[in-house]
Design a protein around this motif. Structure first.
Motif, PDB file in Angstrom:
ATOM      1  N   ALA A  19       0.829  -1.208   0.000  1.00  0.00           N
ATOM      2  CA  ALA A  19       0.000   0.000   0.000  1.00  0.00           C
ATOM      3  C   ALA A  19       0.862   1.256   0.000  1.00  0.00           C
ATOM      4  N   VAL A  20       1.915   1.247   0.813  1.00  0.00           N
ATOM      5  CA  VAL A  20       2.826   2.391   0.860  1.00  0.00           C
ATOM      6  C   VAL A  20       3.493   2.593  -0.500  1.00  0.00           C
ATOM      7  N   ALA A  21       3.964   1.489  -1.107  1.00  0.00           N
ATOM      8  CA  ALA A  21       4.649   1.574  -2.393  1.00  0.00           C
ATOM      9  C   ALA A  21       3.703   2.008  -3.506  1.00  0.00           C
ATOM     10  N   ALA A  22       2.470   1.479  -3.494  1.00  0.00           N
ATOM     11  CA  ALA A  22       1.509   1.803  -4.553  1.00  0.00           C
ATOM     12  C   ALA A  22       1.152   3.281  -4.530  1.00  0.00           C
ATOM     13  N   ARG A  23       0.975   3.835  -3.350  1.00  0.00           N
ATOM     14  CA  ARG A  23       0.618   5.254  -3.252  1.00  0.00           C
ATOM     15  C   ARG A  23       1.794   6.146  -3.620  1.00  0.00           C
ATOM     16  N   ALA A  24       3.006   5.699  -3.279  1.00  0.00           N
ATOM     17  CA  ALA A  24       4.185   6.478  -3.651  1.00  0.00           C
ATOM     18  C   ALA A  24       4.404   6.473  -5.160  1.00  0.00           C
ATOM     19  N   ALA A  25       3.957   5.393  -5.822  1.00  0.00           N
ATOM     20  CA  ALA A  25       4.158   5.260  -7.267  1.00  0.00           C
ATOM     21  C   ALA A  25       3.042   5.899  -8.081  1.00  0.00           C
ATOM     22  N   ALA A  26       2.004   6.391  -7.426  1.00  0.00           N
ATOM     23  CA  ALA A  26       0.845   6.920  -8.132  1.00  0.00           C
ATOM     24  C   ALA A  26       1.193   8.188  -8.886  1.00  0.00           C
ATOM     25  N   GLY A  27       0.649   8.280 -10.100  1.00  0.00           N
ATOM     26  CA  GLY A  27       0.780   9.496 -10.886  1.00  0.00           C
ATOM     27  C   GLY A  27      -0.448  10.364 -10.703  1.00  0.00           C
ATOM     28  N   PRO A  28      -0.391  11.631 -11.062  1.00  0.00           N
ATOM     29  CA  PRO A  28      -1.529  12.544 -10.859  1.00  0.00           C
ATOM     30  C   PRO A  28      -2.752  12.184 -11.677  1.00  0.00           C
ATOM     31  N   ASP A  29      -2.565  11.459 -12.771  1.00  0.00           N
ATOM     32  CA  ASP A  29      -3.695  11.146 -13.652  1.00  0.00           C
ATOM     33  C   ASP A  29      -4.121   9.690 -13.572  1.00  0.00           C
ATOM     34  N   ASP A  30      -3.587   8.929 -12.611  1.00  0.00           N
ATOM     35  CA  ASP A  30      -3.946   7.517 -12.493  1.00  0.00           C
ATOM     36  C   ASP A  30      -5.394   7.389 -12.028  1.00  0.00           C
ATOM     37  N   ALA A  31      -6.200   6.704 -12.853  1.00  0.00           N
ATOM     38  CA  ALA A  31      -7.591   6.471 -12.454  1.00  0.00           C
ATOM     39  C   ALA A  31      -8.124   5.175 -13.029  1.00  0.00           C
ATOM     40  N   SER A  32      -7.295   4.425 -13.683  1.00  0.00           N
ATOM     41  CA  SER A  32      -7.741   3.208 -14.343  1.00  0.00           C
ATOM     42  C   SER A  32      -7.963   2.100 -13.344  1.00  0.00           C
ATOM     43  N   GLY A  33      -8.939   1.217 -13.661  1.00  0.00           N
ATOM     44  CA  GLY A  33      -9.167   0.079 -12.794  1.00  0.00           C
ATOM     45  C   GLY A  33      -8.059  -0.948 -12.926  1.00  0.00           C
ATOM     46  N   VAL A  34      -7.737  -1.340 -14.154  1.00  0.00           N
ATOM     47  CA  VAL A  34      -6.651  -2.276 -14.403  1.00  0.00           C
ATOM     48  C   VAL A  34      -5.467  -1.456 -14.907  1.00  0.00           C
ATOM     49  N   ASP A  35      -4.516  -1.193 -14.039  1.00  0.00           N
ATOM     50  CA  ASP A  35      -3.430  -0.261 -14.351  1.00  0.00           C
ATOM     51  C   ASP A  35      -2.094  -0.981 -14.306  1.00  0.00           C
ATOM     52  N   ALA A  36      -1.672  -1.522 -15.456  1.00  0.00           N
ATOM     53  CA  ALA A  36      -0.398  -2.237 -15.518  1.00  0.00           C
ATOM     54  C   ALA A  36       0.773  -1.275 -15.324  1.00  0.00           C
ATOM     55  N   ALA A  37       0.630  -0.025 -15.787  1.00  0.00           N
ATOM     56  CA  ALA A  37       1.706   0.951 -15.638  1.00  0.00           C
ATOM     57  C   ALA A  37       1.971   1.246 -14.170  1.00  0.00           C
ATOM     58  N   LEU A  38       0.906   1.335 -13.387  1.00  0.00           N
ATOM     59  CA  LEU A  38       1.073   1.558 -11.951  1.00  0.00           C
ATOM     60  C   LEU A  38       1.848   0.407 -11.323  1.00  0.00           C
ATOM     61  N   PHE A  39       1.514  -0.815 -11.709  1.00  0.00           N
ATOM     62  CA  PHE A  39       2.214  -1.988 -11.166  1.00  0.00           C
ATOM     63  C   PHE A  39       3.695  -1.929 -11.514  1.00  0.00           C
ATOM     64  N   ARG A  90       9.256  -1.233  -8.816  1.00  0.00           N
ATOM     65  CA  ARG A  90      10.626  -0.723  -8.744  1.00  0.00           C
ATOM     66  C   ARG A  90      11.029  -0.336  -7.321  1.00  0.00           C
ATOM     67  N   GLN A  91      10.079  -0.327  -6.420  1.00  0.00           N
ATOM     68  CA  GLN A  91      10.358   0.073  -5.044  1.00  0.00           C
ATOM     69  C   GLN A  91      10.627  -1.152  -4.172  1.00  0.00           C
ATOM     70  N   TRP A  92      11.555  -1.009  -3.228  1.00  0.00           N
ATOM     71  CA  TRP A  92      11.944  -2.158  -2.418  1.00  0.00           C
ATOM     72  C   TRP A  92      10.806  -2.642  -1.533  1.00  0.00           C
ATOM     73  N   ARG A  93       9.950  -1.722  -1.097  1.00  0.00           N
ATOM     74  CA  ARG A  93       8.839  -2.140  -0.243  1.00  0.00           C
ATOM     75  C   ARG A  93       7.892  -3.058  -0.997  1.00  0.00           C
ATOM     76  N   TYR A  94       7.623  -2.709  -2.248  1.00  0.00           N
ATOM     77  CA  TYR A  94       6.722  -3.551  -3.038  1.00  0.00           C
ATOM     78  C   TYR A  94       7.357  -4.908  -3.317  1.00  0.00           C
ATOM     79  N   LEU A  95       8.659  -4.907  -3.607  1.00  0.00           N
ATOM     80  CA  LEU A  95       9.357  -6.174  -3.850  1.00  0.00           C
ATOM     81  C   LEU A  95       9.379  -7.035  -2.593  1.00  0.00           C
ATOM     82  N   ALA A  96       9.588  -6.404  -1.439  1.00  0.00           N
ATOM     83  CA  ALA A  96       9.560  -7.152  -0.181  1.00  0.00           C
ATOM     84  C   ALA A  96       8.170  -7.731   0.045  1.00  0.00           C
TER      85      ALA A  96
END
Length: 273
Positions: free
Chosen positions: A19-39, A44-50
């Motif tokens: 959750a911490v990594a996903a919010r840090a990676a969010a772009g200003p225009d992210d609104a898609s339900g299935v968002d491969a770019a967000l993933f 790329r963040q260590w928290r998400y990899l952990a």
């Protein structure tokens, strides 16, 4: 049950990190339900990899549990990962748990204790080819719902994405029971592809759900999606049963554990500072 609870610890801790990594990676225009770019940005963040590493360990423990105890018991234990999420988030994010939330943690534990006492062995049913194809169809529906969720308001989108992600994880729970082994023969089994695609779709949708909108709504949908449906399939089609005379205790424990988890789903709701 020990493996199921171990999986809950892994998944609950992973949720906080992701959750911490996903919010840090969010772009200003992210609104898609299935968002491969967000993933791709989050990974790329260590928290998400952990978190992914913990998810992998939890998945192995989940498979072991599903091979020995009924789906309803495993599902309730996995829903209890919300209790782990609350405790870990309170520790890492320095958020104080209220008395109500500590009470909900206790309720979840009580429900799991009842389930542990009442659960029998896994059912002997192997399902049918129609059930396996049905799981694959559900995965397709999950992806369609996820794509459509991008047009919804934030809170509704989070709920729908969480429910879709939970359904994907539920598909994994059932599919594990329909796959005997990794072999050439099993490569023709649609349940194997339902397992792989269901897990991938669930991860993708959960990342999007945690990134935008209400964490409360997302986790509530997740709990409902990964518990009720798979439990019903296990009892109706796979022969999952309880110990003799303890069906009432299993039903009560399941309801109590899920209710406690839903009460905890409001933990982590963003607040205005």
């Amino acid at each position: 049950m020990v493996c199921a609870l171990g999986a809950a610890v892994c998944f609950g801790t992973a949720t906080v990190l992701q959750a911490v990594a996903a919010r840090a990676a969010a772009g200003p225009d992210d609104a898609s339900g299935v968002d491969a770019a967000l993933f791709l940005r989050a990974v790329r963040q260590w928290r998400y990899l952990a978190g992914l590493g913990l998810d992998a360990v939890g998945f192995v423990l989940q498979i072991i549990a599903l091979r020995h105890v009924p789906i309803y018991a495993v599902g309730a234990a996995l829903a209890a990962s919300l209790a782990v999420t609350a405790v870990v988030a309170a520790r890492l994010l320095r958020v104080r748990l209220s008395r109500l939330e500590w009470g909900a943690v206790g309720v979840v534990c009580a429900g799991l204790l009842m389930l542990g006492l009442a659960s029998g062995e896994e059912g002997s049913g192997t399902g049918s080819l129609a059930l396996a194809w049905g799981l694959l169809a559900v995965v397709g529906l999950v992806l369609l719902v996820g794509a459509a969720a991008g047009r919804l308001p934030d809170r509704s989108r989070a709920l729908v994405l969480g429910l879709a992600a939970g359904t994907g994880f539920g598909v994994v729970e059932v599919a594990v029971r329909l796959v005997d082994s990794v072999s050439v023969r099993e490569l023709r089994n649609p349940a194997l592809y339902a397992l792989l695609l269901g897990g991938a779709a669930a991860f993708l949708l959960l990342t999007s759900a945690l990134q935008r909108g209400s964490v409360t709504a997302a986790t509530a949908g997740l709990v409902l999606g990964e518990t009720i449906g798979p439990a019903a399939v296990g009892v109706a089609w796979l022969g999952d049963r309880t110990r003799e005379g303890l069906a009432w205790l299993a039903v009560t424990g399941f309801a109590v554990a899920v209710a406690g988890s839903l009460a905890l789903s409001r933990f982590g709701e963003p607040t205005e500072s």
